[in-house]
Design a protein around this motif. Structure first.
Motif, short mmCIF file in Angstrom:
data_model
loop_
_atom_site.label_atom_id
_atom_site.label_comp_id
_atom_site.label_asym_id
_atom_site.label_seq_id
_atom_site.Cartn_x
_atom_site.Cartn_y
_atom_site.Cartn_z
N ILE A 34 6.66 4.22 -2.46
CA ILE A 34 7.59 4.80 -1.57
C ILE A 34 8.97 4.15 -1.88
CG2 ILE A 34 8.54 5.47 0.80
CD1 ILE A 34 5.42 5.47 1.60
N GLU A 35 10.09 5.07 -2.25
CA GLU A 35 11.19 4.46 -2.82
C GLU A 35 12.12 4.38 -1.37
OE1 GLU A 35 10.80 3.48 -5.99
OE2 GLU A 35 12.81 4.11 -5.91
N PRO A 36 12.98 3.38 -1.65
CA PRO A 36 13.07 2.46 -2.45
C PRO A 36 12.31 1.00 -2.29
CG PRO A 36 14.83 2.16 -0.76
CD PRO A 36 13.94 3.19 -0.28
N ALA A 37 11.27 1.14 -2.99
CA ALA A 37 10.38 -0.13 -2.81
C ALA A 37 10.08 -0.50 -1.31
CB ALA A 37 10.91 -1.29 -3.78
N VAL A 38 9.59 0.62 -0.59
CA VAL A 38 9.00 0.55 1.02
C VAL A 38 7.67 -0.08 1.04
CG1 VAL A 38 8.85 1.60 3.08
CG2 VAL A 38 10.99 2.08 1.79
N ALA A 39 6.79 0.66 0.11
CA ALA A 39 5.31 0.82 0.43
C ALA A 39 4.85 1.06 -0.90
CB ALA A 39 4.82 1.44 1.64
N MET A 40 3.24 0.51 -1.22
CA MET A 40 2.89 0.87 -2.23
C MET A 40 1.33 1.54 -2.01
SD MET A 40 2.32 -1.31 -5.70
CE MET A 40 1.47 -0.87 -7.29
N SER A 41 0.78 2.31 -2.90
CA SER A 41 -0.42 2.85 -2.79
C SER A 41 -1.50 1.81 -3.41
CB SER A 41 -0.50 4.22 -2.94
OG SER A 41 -0.43 4.38 -4.67
#
Length: 75
Positions: A34-41
């Motif tokens: 999730i941009e800008p580097a908020v969370a990763m799947s």
């Protein structure tokens, strides 16, 4: 509607109802940020890739391992 869980390290970066954009990272499998580097799947095989690049945050959950963002994609 497809819901995907993303791991978020810090609280308060996004809110329920926010529209978010994601980028795809390709390796052996695919993962999304999730941009800008908020969370990763987590990782997805090529047949399970996320087709949409925008989604709506449905829920934010907290447990002993951190914060998890549930994003709904129109697929």
């Amino acid at each position: 509607m497809r819901e995907i869980e993303f791991k978020m390290e810090r609280q308060g970066l996004v809110n329920v109802g926010d529209k978010v954009e994601i980028i795809e990272r390709e390796g052996v499998n695919y993962s999304y940020i999730i941009e800008p580097a908020v969370a990763m799947s987590g990782c997805f095989s090529s047949r399970n890739r996320i087709k949409s690049r925008e989604g709506i945050i449905q829920d934010i959950r907290e447990n002993d391992r951190g914060f998890y963002v549930i994003v709904a994609f129109d697929e």
